[in-house]
Design an enzyme around this catalytic site. Structure first.
Site, PDB file in Angstrom:
ATOM      1  N   ASP A  94       0.823  -1.303   0.005  1.00 47.06           N
ATOM      2  CA  ASP A  94       0.057   0.142   0.034  1.00 47.06           C
ATOM      3  C   ASP A  94       0.641   1.119   0.025  1.00 47.06           C
ATOM      4  OD1 ASP A  94       0.988  -0.402   2.550  1.00 47.06           O
ATOM      5  OD2 ASP A  94      -0.767   0.476   3.572  1.00 47.06           O
ATOM      6  N   GLU A  95       2.174   1.115  -0.243  1.00 44.87           N
ATOM      7  CA  GLU A  95       3.020   2.370  -0.193  1.00 44.87           C
ATOM      8  C   GLU A  95       4.087   2.128  -1.496  1.00 44.87           C
ATOM      9  OE1 GLU A  95       5.029   5.046   3.398  1.00 44.87           O
ATOM     10  OE2 GLU A  95       4.712   2.831   3.586  1.00 44.87           O
TER      11      GLU A  95
END
Length: 476
Positions: A94-95
């Site tokens: 998610d990053e």
């Protein structure tokens, strides 16, 4: 992405929107992977023991992770980032870091902000989820900006304002300052970043050593020259399980190690890789953690070789008193395998007595998946019927359609029937062996996503249109 796992679950389950949601291992020793913002307001946070989370938020929804869904959404987001630049460095599901200048889509603060705002809009339209964007001249500052922008925001750090921004922040915000280093600095009277900048490089070198001291002083001044690296090659592949009850039977412990080794090889092969070093991780009843490793003659993806190496490593570990966690990993990854497996196995056996303790952390995503599912993922074992229906996972009923498991036990499974785009659905209970009920794949979070196939072929208007003195776009 904002509270990624929990937000994805809320997007998939209309009945959970606006309510506290906790995702993680649900056993006695489970750990919180992600908590929704509603749960965070009650004090729940990631890495917290699940038992503590239940005391703080007894009415929250507690769900087992669905990594198939999270990976699908992650792939969508990473594909969008890849359109902005050839230099995208994923940090996790998610990053990621993105070098906008390398993509030619931003060359100053105005254009960078415009791209960042458009990116947030596109991510929400495609995935149904929100993300926060940090914009700055370095990776460290962009990371800090993205955290400050959460949830669902954008923050741009203008060049020349770095030291002023960092000065009042806790030293823990800087990369490489964990609990131990933070406590060491606190005892020296340094609690905020300005203290590090004022102390000078020499003092930090005296306290922390040359490499760490020099790097930390540079970061305290706002300097970070690390490039965005597109290919972040995995250093290891690993799996681990935490057990609800300590394992005392030595035969059972060995069986678990061999099972984990087989799972590890499955992931290794799935990634098209092989590895040369086998690593065993054992956490004992008293929370002491031992790591043992054995380096083979050459890289392998043979399950027999990895299982036998892991079993040999286990022989050198004292499990008296009980084992609460086991893990098996492979490091020294390569894209080819050692063909002489018999010679390799013999060589490994000769080296078994020389296995030494090593501090090799497992791959973050694989360890998170293994630890989050915990004892619920016992491949090849006879499990209670209720275990087949993990809380939060998708099911389909021949009559009622798609739904998700609210809970199971005592021979029953409770299902709420709803879809991401439907109103909150009705709840029904079935026998766990109901022939009309079966596991299902996750549904897309957005039913009819807008077409962004050409994005960002046309740059945001603020990049090409004239800007008035008030900062608003003027008509072409």
């Amino acid at each position: 992405m904002d509270a990624f796992y929990a937000s994805a679950e809320q997007a998939a389950k209309p009945s959970l929107r606006g309510k506290p949601v906790v995702v993680g291992g649900l056993g006695m020793r489970g750990v919180v992977a992600t908590a929704s913002y509603e749960a965070r307001r009650l004090g729940v946070h990631s890495a917290m023991p699940m038992a503590q989370a239940r005391r703080l938020a007894p009415n929250a929804a507690y769900l087992v992770p669905r990594f198939a869904l999270y990976r699908t959404v992650s792939d969508q987001v990473m594909e969008l980032l890849g359109r902005l630049s050839p230099l995208v460095e994923p940090l996790s599901l998610d990053e990621a870091f993105v070098d906008l200048e390398a993509g030619g889509v931003a060359e100053d603060s105005v254009s960078a902000r415009a791209v960042g705002e458009q990116l947030r809009t596109v991510i929400r339209a495609v995935t149904g989820l929100s993300g926060s964007v940090g914009l700055a001249g370095s990776k460290m500052l962009a990371k800090i900006a993205s955290e400050e922008a959460k949830p669902d925001g954008l923050m741009l750090i203008e060049p020349g304002t770095e030291r002023e921004l960092l000065a009042p922040m806790s030293v823990r915000i800087l990369p490489g300052v964990g609990p131990a280093t933070g406590d060491h600095l606190r005892r020296a009277g340094m609690t905020v970043v300005s203290h590090l900048a004022d102390a000078g490089e020499a003092e930090l070198v005296r306290l922390l050593g040359r490499a760490h001291g020099v790097a930390l002083h540079r970061m305290a001044l706002g300097h970070d020259d690390r490039p965005v690296v597109a290919e972040r090659d995995a250093k290891s592949v690993s799996v681990e399980d935490t057990f609800d009850v300590d394992l005392h039977d030595r035969v059972r412990v060995r069986t678990e190690v061999e099972r984990l080794a087989s799972r590890c090889v499955q992931r290794l092969r799935g990634a098209g890789r092989s590895g040369r070093t086998v690593v065993l991780k054992v956490r004992r009843y008293d929370f002491s953690t031992l790591t043992r490793s054995e380096t083979l003659r050459g890289p392998t993806d043979d399950p027999t070789v990895v299982r036998e190496a892991a079993a040999r490593l286990l022989e050198a570990v004292d499990t008296t008193g009980g084992v609460r966690l086991l893990g098996v990993g492979v490091t020294g990854l390569a894209d080819f395998t050692q063909e002489d497996l018999f010679a390799q196995a013999a060589d490994a056996e000769h080296a078994a007595g020389e296995a030494a303790a090593a501090d090799i952390p497992p791959d973050d995503r694989d360890a998170a998946e293994g630890g989050a599912t915990g004892a619920d993922d016992r491949e090849g074992e006879e499990q209670p019927a209720a275990r087949r229906w993990p809380a939060g996972h998708d099911v389909r009923h021949d009559v009622h359609g798609h739904g998700w498991v609210q809970g199971s036990g005592v021979g029953r499974v409770t299902v709420r029937f709803e879809e991401p785009w439907s109103p909150p659905g009705r709840v029904r209970t079935f026998r766990v062996d109901d022939p009309e009920l079966r596991p299902a794949d996750p549904l897309p979070l957005v039913r009819d996503p807008e077409d962004y196939s050409s994005w960002p072929a046309s740059l945001p208007k603020s990049l090409s249109g004239p800007v008035s003195e008030e900062g608003e776009e003027s008509s072409p």
